[in-house]
Scaffold this active site. Structure first.
Site, short mmCIF file in Angstrom:
data_model
loop_
_atom_site.label_atom_id
_atom_site.label_comp_id
_atom_site.label_asym_id
_atom_site.label_seq_id
_atom_site.Cartn_x
_atom_site.Cartn_y
_atom_site.Cartn_z
N CYS A 89 0.87 -1.19 0.00
CA CYS A 89 0.00 0.00 0.00
C CYS A 89 0.90 1.23 0.00
O CYS A 89 1.09 1.86 1.04
CB CYS A 89 -0.88 0.03 1.24
SG CYS A 89 -1.75 -1.50 1.57
N CYS A 112 -8.62 -0.02 -16.34
CA CYS A 112 -7.75 0.06 -15.16
C CYS A 112 -6.45 0.77 -15.52
O CYS A 112 -5.51 0.79 -14.73
CB CYS A 112 -7.48 -1.33 -14.60
SG CYS A 112 -6.85 -2.48 -15.83
C1 LIG Z 1 -10.09 -6.14 -16.58
S1 LIG Z 1 -10.54 -7.80 -16.84
C2 LIG Z 1 -12.27 -7.70 -17.07
C3 LIG Z 1 -13.01 -8.12 -15.90
C4 LIG Z 1 -14.52 -8.19 -15.98
N1 LIG Z 1 -15.12 -7.22 -16.85
C5 LIG Z 1 -15.04 -8.01 -14.56
O1 LIG Z 1 -15.54 -6.94 -14.22
O2 LIG Z 1 -14.89 -8.96 -13.77
C6 LIG Z 1 -10.01 -8.07 -18.50
C7 LIG Z 1 -10.35 -9.43 -19.07
O3 LIG Z 1 -9.94 -9.49 -20.43
C8 LIG Z 1 -9.49 -10.78 -20.74
N2 LIG Z 1 -8.66 -10.66 -21.95
C9 LIG Z 1 -7.43 -10.12 -22.04
N3 LIG Z 1 -6.99 -10.11 -23.31
C10 LIG Z 1 -7.98 -10.66 -24.06
C11 LIG Z 1 -8.12 -10.93 -25.45
N4 LIG Z 1 -7.15 -10.63 -26.30
N5 LIG Z 1 -9.26 -11.48 -25.88
C12 LIG Z 1 -10.26 -11.76 -24.99
N6 LIG Z 1 -10.19 -11.54 -23.66
C13 LIG Z 1 -9.07 -10.99 -23.20
C14 LIG Z 1 -8.77 -11.21 -19.49
O4 LIG Z 1 -8.69 -12.61 -19.39
C15 LIG Z 1 -9.66 -10.59 -18.39
O5 LIG Z 1 -10.64 -11.51 -17.96
#
Ligand SMILES: C[S@@+](CC[C@H](N)C(=O)[O-])C[C@H]1O[C@@H](n2cnc3c(N)ncnc32)[C@H](O)[C@@H]1O
Length: 476
Positions: free
Chosen positions: A92, A433
């Site tokens: 933190c 993020c």
């Molecule tokens: C920030 S997280 C999203 C979380 C979700 N919206 C939630 O609120 O719980 C981003 C997601 O994108 C997926 N991801 C990353 N690159 C990707 C790609 N090229 N194609 C599809 N999914 C992808 C990751 O596995 C992850 O689950």
């Protein structure tokens, strides 16, 4: 490339710290360029507004890096950190900055990225939405069990024999050194009690902890997941199949903590601790815990992704749903859907939801969660976004009216962003993020969309991270 630093230029005295920077560092602007400065183990921490003496440790073409040697005057943004491990742990890094100032710095980060990188026309950016809980807000922590405990200066100088086993967090930049944690303010009870109990049990029963250098030892990691429903999941990761060592430890945990609703273990014989590719064995209770959001129940398995600050995830989703402005007739694409939580959260207000995510197990979780909640208008597809999100997909499932996108830190691939421009939904809600990559993507979307509203959200108090929601409307 680093350059050699002439002796006369190695130290600067009484310099004013201008701003915060990435990775918990601060920034100093000088006529010779930017200096990133950080505190050091056993030395002072830094905050914007401090006046400090610094030692330059690295010199690159674009900037220099320094550590603070002494603070001459402390900034008014400072406050007293509440954790005894602050400064060593690295968890933190902003605990010494007042919470309202943290929120101000986070908003400024978003403003800077969107205006400098995005260069798009912006509405007034809202103040950062604070997290209701600023302590004990995480629902998941992974502790490392290690042979090589971090030693204090006093211990290093002492001749007394020291038990170097520890359960805690890695020291920043030291993969083999673990800081034993007495109390962590990140996760609610019984997280601290379980970690301390496992530590004491291991010490009392002579259980060896894993050594990441020699690849010997037994206990590897302890993963604790807590939920707003009060359910608790524990996963003990060990390095060898030794039931005579493991079963008594698990029995002990069951007896000591009836609150544990899901008890699991992993036998990981690999050289690293990552367990996404390992089999999780369930020994007691269901192999999941449940989170609740409004009338929805989400099952969270040992490997499932779930937003780590559950309470604030609700705020994030509520704004996302509000800005999606659904009337019940829309086809919504939820891109990078993870375990489908945003898609399911908006599904009752939409005609149809299509969620896309490349982690197959997450997509399976999303389908289970749809079934558990009786949601029949949401489909979840597994695959890489760039490969899946094509005109062929729109032919099959229909073109999107509204897109919600929540990509990883790297943002969206340019091809994906361009596909969105072509698909031309009425509205895009972009949750991010990393506002720097979000800004880059907004610059591309600017061809067809204008930014209507921007809401930074604090999901991780006392860290430099900030989540940001942007809503875009199709230009008429
Ligand atoms: C920030 S997280 C999203 C979380 C979700 N919206 C939630 O609120 O719980 C981003 C997601 O994108 C997926 N991801 C990353 N690159 C990707 C790609 N090229 N194609 C599809 N999914 C992808 C990751 O596995 C992850 O689950």
């Amino acid at each position: 490339m680093s350059r050699k630093i002439p002796k006369a230029e190695q130290r600067l005295q009484e310099v004013y710290i201008d701003d915060v920077a990435a990775e918990g560092k601060c920034l100093i602007r000088t006529e010779e360029g930017i200096i990133f400065v950080e505190g050091r183990e056993g030395g002072p921490t830094v905050a914007p507004g401090d006046v400090v003496d610094i030692r330059i440790v690295n010199r690159k073409k674009q900037y220099r890096e320094a550590v603070a040697e002494r603070v001459h005057s402390y900034s008014p943004v400072r406050t007293e950190p509440f954790c005894e491990h602050f400064g060593t742990c690295g968890g933190c890094k902003w605990q010494h900055i007042k919470y309202d100032e943290q929120l101000r710095f986070k908003r400024q980060q978003v403003v800077d990225h969107l205006s400098r990188i995005g260069k798009v026309e912006l509405p007034a950016i809202r103040p950062t939405l604070p997290s209701e809980e600023t302590q004990y807000y995480r629902n998941k922590l992974e502790f490392t069990c290690a042979e090589g405990r971090w030693l204090t200066d006093l211990e290093v100088r002492s001749d007394a024999p020291i038990d170097k086993r520890a359960v805690g967090f890695h020291i920043p930049k030291r993969f083999d050194k673990v800081l034993p944690i007495r109390h962590c303010y990140l996760q609610p009870d019984p997280s601290n009690a379980i970690r301390l109990a496992v530590t004491q049990y291991a010490m009392g029963h002579d259980l060896a902890m894993y050594n990441l250098k020699t690849h010997t030892g037994y206990l590897r990691t302890l993963i604790i997941r807590t939920a707003s429903t009060g359910q608790v999941m524990v996963i003990v990761q060990v390095a060898q199949d030794r039931p005579e060592l493991l079963m008594p430890l698990l029995d002990y945990l069951r007896q000591m903590f009836p609150q544990i609703t899901s008890l699991n273990y992993i036998i990981n014989t690999k050289k690293n601790d990552s367990y996404q590719d390992q089999t999780v064995i369930n020994v007691a209770g269901p192999a999941y815990i449940e989170e609740r959001m409004e009338d929805l129940t989400f099952r969270v398995g040992p490997k499932s992704f779930y937003q780590t600050n559950s309470q604030q995830a609700y705020q994030l989703y509520a704004i996302t749903r509000q800005w999606a402005a659904l009337t019940g007739s829309e086809r919504v694409y939820d891109l990078y859907t993870g375990t489908g939580t945003i898609g399911l959260f908006v599904a009752r207000q939409a005609r149809q939801v299509v969620g896309i995510e490349y982690v197959e197990s997450a997509v399976e979780d999303a389908r289970v969660n749809a079934a558990v909640n009786g949601i029949t208008n949401a489909e979840f597809l597994a695959g890489d976004m760039q490969q899946l999100l094509t005109p062929t997909l729109f032919d099959r499932y229909g073109a999107p009216d509204v897109v919600i996108t929540d990509p990883p830190r790297a943002g969206m691939d340019e091809a994906v962003t361009r596909t969105l421009l072509q698909a031309a939904p009425q509205r895009i809600v972009y949750v991010s993020c990393n506002s720097a990559t979000q800004a880059r993507d907004l610059a591309i979307l600017d061809e067809g969309y204008s930014v209507k509203d921007v809401q930074p959200v604090d999901m991780f108090p006392h860290t430099q991270h900030v989540e940001n929601i942007v809503v875009l409307e199709k230009r008429s």
